[in-house]
Design a protein around this motif. Structure first.
Motif, PDB file in Angstrom:
ATOM      1  N   UNK A   1       0.859  -1.186   0.000  1.00  0.00           N
ATOM      2  CA  UNK A   1       0.000   0.000   0.000  1.00  0.00           C
ATOM      3  C   UNK A   1       0.897   1.239   0.000  1.00  0.00           C
ATOM      4  N   UNK A   2       0.741   2.047  -1.043  1.00  0.00           N
ATOM      5  CA  UNK A   2       1.618   3.200  -1.205  1.00  0.00           C
ATOM      6  C   UNK A   2       2.619   2.960  -2.309  1.00  0.00           C
ATOM      7  N   UNK A   3       2.238   2.127  -3.278  1.00  0.00           N
ATOM      8  CA  UNK A   3       3.126   1.807  -4.396  1.00  0.00           C
ATOM      9  C   UNK A   3       3.374   3.060  -5.240  1.00  0.00           C
ATOM     10  N   UNK A   4       4.619   3.318  -5.545  1.00  0.00           N
ATOM     11  CA  UNK A   4       4.993   4.450  -6.383  1.00  0.00           C
ATOM     12  C   UNK A   4       6.278   4.112  -7.127  1.00  0.00           C
ATOM     13  N   UNK A   5       6.402   4.627  -8.328  1.00  0.00           N
ATOM     14  CA  UNK A   5       7.614   4.347  -9.101  1.00  0.00           C
ATOM     15  C   UNK A   5       8.590   5.514  -9.066  1.00  0.00           C
ATOM     16  N   UNK A   6       8.459   6.361  -8.070  1.00  0.00           N
ATOM     17  CA  UNK A   6       9.475   7.388  -7.876  1.00  0.00           C
ATOM     18  C   UNK A   6      10.800   6.684  -7.627  1.00  0.00           C
ATOM     19  N   UNK A   7      11.836   6.982  -8.404  1.00  0.00           N
ATOM     20  CA  UNK A   7      13.089   6.205  -8.319  1.00  0.00           C
ATOM     21  C   UNK A   7      13.668   6.156  -6.903  1.00  0.00           C
ATOM     22  N   UNK A   8      14.050   4.951  -6.501  1.00  0.00           N
ATOM     23  CA  UNK A   8      14.737   4.765  -5.225  1.00  0.00           C
ATOM     24  C   UNK A   8      13.858   4.756  -4.005  1.00  0.00           C
TER      25      UNK A   8
END
Length: 743
Positions: free
Chosen positions: A40-47
């Motif tokens: 929960x809180x998936x994001x593809x912001x790098x790193x």
């Protein structure tokens, strides 16, 4: 685009808690062996943490369902992204919470409502911060965890490892050997726990579980200890403790581990500031949190490592070494200098090398030839130069000798291929596999493991390989001590009588101020069976003379005031009074000194007491430790107590056997038993005092901070308490402690 991520059809970890397992064990099992994981809180912001954890789950092949949730995304990381729990293809099981702190509480409630059994809250911003909003969120989160019943680690943690499930919900991007191993780790600091895992793995020690507990809003370290104690695949438990919140659950979990034959190796943060501030008596001041932790937890089979290096060596020792039958050491070295270092290092730890058996000595003499050192430790250096096979034969002879319990070999693993050394190691490993004793290689200094060394180490399953002489010696001593413990420790309960408990309740109910005065303290001690000197309180010089005559000279005069805790510091004690005139003089002198004190302390009179001829001054006392609860102290007393620091501690309450064991751990105990031609002193009175004090501090619960009996005087015929101070655990006591700390 999307890999098939479905519920696992098989598991590499076959154990499951039996139906009669505790609820804690069942809840932890659900967390470490989930059917699926929801991020929960998936994001593809790098790193970002979510992506790093997702990548680890994919990298190591977690076989359960994997589902990301983000209401703003339809796909992420190459898979379907779900808006909420209701849109998932399966009911959620384990939930990873990576949303901002203000949303985390609702996520926990929604997850539980959707059917989840466990959660890891990686998010920070709770009670590790001091602002009001963060503290409020922490309280709301704890309430949500309690109400939902989820098994929760965190918040402010870095995730977990369950090797049998190929589950790595952790941000660490260092390579993990995902094979179930005998060690399980738990602790509040993610960075420390991850460093322990990495170092052990580099040493060839397999990690079955690693759990970072963070702020412990839900599951606490004792809950993990209890689970590890129940899992048959775990053999050694390693924990990092910042504090013990619930003494009972910690001790119960450690007892379960001990009953299962699993040592708990703990790295513990330092002494509690709160515990020191609350200690106004000598006993409390000497019984710092670390010492108390050792005294109480050792009872349950906990081994405290002083630093991370020592923790690693101790874990290595317990993972690979079988428990020895005794403490008879034997060693083989190729250096006379190393032989001396071995002797010195083990001697400093109270361990010595045993004489070899007659048969072994004869074989060695024949094998090594004239002029060689046929002793223990064995220096086989010169003989091995002449005949290299002698070295291996010497080791085998030591292992086969029935008069040795542990065999130590001074050597390190090679960093590169070396045919002779590799062959010898494999032969010794084979012999050790058949031996009923530990075989331990010690490198005098720490050396780096190359990839070759690591590979070779994994082939030597029956050998313990340790680095650093001092750390190795400490670990071996811990191994010997642990082997000598009985498997189970029965609970010791207070043996006090009803009249004593009734007087305790009456006294505490009527008490005002920070402490009981000496008269009230001694009355309570006497009720609990502690021998007290003959004495009475006087309100005038004439009354003091009358009391002294009835007791018999010599006597002692002491001020009685609940506001004067350490009487000798203000001249409130006069010794060696041998006549009525001296009684009058002492009485008037003490009164004059008290009148000059600032703050006008309350004065209840002057105590006239029997002066006991003593062969030894002792201190006996008890204290309520901020973390570990009630503890008893014994040792050399008198005015030099802080200088000598000859004291030992034990948990309370005690029985008579434990009281005698406590006495035996001190130099005072040596004198009591009889020293340098002097006869024994009256140990029975000391045992009675220790048992009584331990019952008193246990019966008081949290209402007494410390009890100080100093000195307790002892001779060959008797032992009596001649001074006593009971400090209460209330607002007045806390203020007095704070005032004392600022002056």
């Amino acid at each position: 685009m999307e890999a098939p991520l479905t519920t696992a059809s098989r598991r590499r970890h076959t154990w499951a808690p039996p139906p009669d397992a505790s609820e804690i064990v069942k809840r932890v099992h659900a967390m470490l062996h989930p059917r699926n994981i929801v991020v929960v809180g998936a994001t593809d912001k790098p790193g970002n943490y979510a992506e790093r954890i997702w990548n680890n789950l994919i990298r190591y092949g977690y076989e359960g369902g994997l589902y990301p949730i983000n209401a703003r995304r339809e796909t992420i990381w190459g898979v379907t992204c779900y808006k909420d729990f209701s849109s998932l293809p399966d009911a959620p099981d384990h939930v990873l919470v990576l949303v901002p702190a203000r949303f985390a509480v609702q996520v926990i409630r929604d997850a539980a409502a959707a059917g989840a059994r466990s959660a890891t809250i990686v998010t920070s911003g709770f009670d590790e911060l001091q602002d009001a909003d963060s503290q409020r969120l922490a309280a709301e989160l704890q309430q949500a965890v309690r109400e939902t019943g989820l098994a929760v680690t965190g918040p402010n943690c870095l995730g977990n490892l369950s090797a049998g499930e190929r589950l790595f919900t952790n941000i660490d991007d260092r390579i993990v050997t995902m094979e179930p191993g005998p060690v399980a780790i738990a602790g509040q600091s993610g960075a420390i726990v991850m460093a322990i895992r990495q170092t052990l793995e580099d040493r060839g020690v397999g990690i079955g579980y690693m759990v970072t507990t963070g702020n412990e809003a839900g599951l606490e370290t004792p809950d993990l200890i209890a689970y590890y104690a129940a899992d048959p695949q775990v053999r050694v438990i390693v924990v990092y403790l910042e504090g013990v919140r619930d003494t009972r659950s910690f001790r119960d979990a450690c007892k379960a581990a001990r009953a299962a034959g699993k040592p708990v190796i703990a790295l513990k943060l330092g002494a509690s500031e709160g515990g020191r501030a609350a200690a106004m008596a000598h006993t409390g001041a000497l019984a710092g949190s670390i010492e108390t932790f050792d005294a109480i937890s050792t009872r349950e089979g906990v081994i405290r490592a002083r630093n991370m290096d020592e923790l690693i060596e101790t874990t290595e020792c317990f993972v690979h070494a079988s428990l020895p039958r005794g403490d008879r050491l034997a060693a083989v070295t190729l250096s006379g200098g190393k032989r001396g270092l071995l002797i010195d290092a083990f001697h400093s730890a109270g361990l010595n090398f045993a004489p070899l058996g007659q048969a072994a000595s004869a074989k060695l003499a024949n094998m090594l030839g004239p002029g060689s050192i046929v002793g223990n430790p064995l220096d086989a250096g010169f003989a091995a130069v002449v005949d290299p096979s002698v070295y291996l034969q010497s080791i085998k002879l030591m292992i086969d000798d029935p008069d040795t319990d542990i065999v130590i070999i001074d050597a390190e693993l090679p960093k590169a291929p070396h045919e002779l050394r590799e062959r010898n190691l494999r032969i010794v490993n084979e012999i050790a596999g058949r031996a009923a004793k530990p075989v331990i290689y010690i490198s005098a200094m720490s050396i780096g493991f190359t990839e070759f060394t690591k590979g070779l180490r994994r082939q030597l399953a029956h050998l313990t390989v340790m680095q650093g002489m001092d750390r190795a010696v400490t670990a071996i001593k811990s191994l010997i001590n642990y082997a000598s413990l009985p498997k189970e420790v029965p609970d010791v309960v207070s043996s006090s009588k009803a009249p004593a408990r009734a007087l305790l309740e009456k006294t505490l109910k009527a008490a005002q101020g920070a402490a009981l005065d000496e008269v009230a303290s001694k009355k309570l001690l006497k009720a609990y069976g502690i021998p007290i000197s003959k004495e009475a309180i006087a309100q005038s010089a004439a009354e003091a003379i009358k009391i002294a005559k009835s007791i018999g000279f010599p006597v002692v005069a002491k001020v009685v005031s609940p506001d004067i805790l350490h009487k000798s510091d203000i001249g409130g004690v006069v010794l060696d009074i041998n006549s009525p005139a001296e009684v009058k003089k002492a009485y008037e002198a003490i009164m004059a000194r008290v009148k000059k004190l600032k703050g006008k302390p309350r004065l209840e009179g002057i105590l006239i007491a029997q002066q006991v001829k003593a062969d030894l001054e002792l201190v006996v006392g008890a204290s309520l430790d901020a973390e570990m609860g009630p503890v008893v102290l014994f040792g050399t007393g008198g005015i030099d107590i802080e200088l000598m620091k000859d004291v030992a501690l034990s948990g309370a309450p005690l029985d008579e056997a434990e009281a005698r064991a406590l006495i035996a751990r001190t130099k005072a105990g040596v004198k009591i038993a009889g020293y340098r031609g002097k006869g024994p002193l009256h140990e029975a009175s000391v045992v009675k005092a220790l048992v009584g004090l331990s019952n008193l501090i246990a019966d008081a619960g949290s209402r007494i901070a410390s009890i100080d009996v100093n000195p307790f005087l002892i001779n060959a015929r008797t032992g009596v308490a001649v001074d006593a101070l009971i400090v209460l655990n209330n607002a007045a006591a806390q203020k007095s402690a704070e005032d004392a700390a600022t002056h």
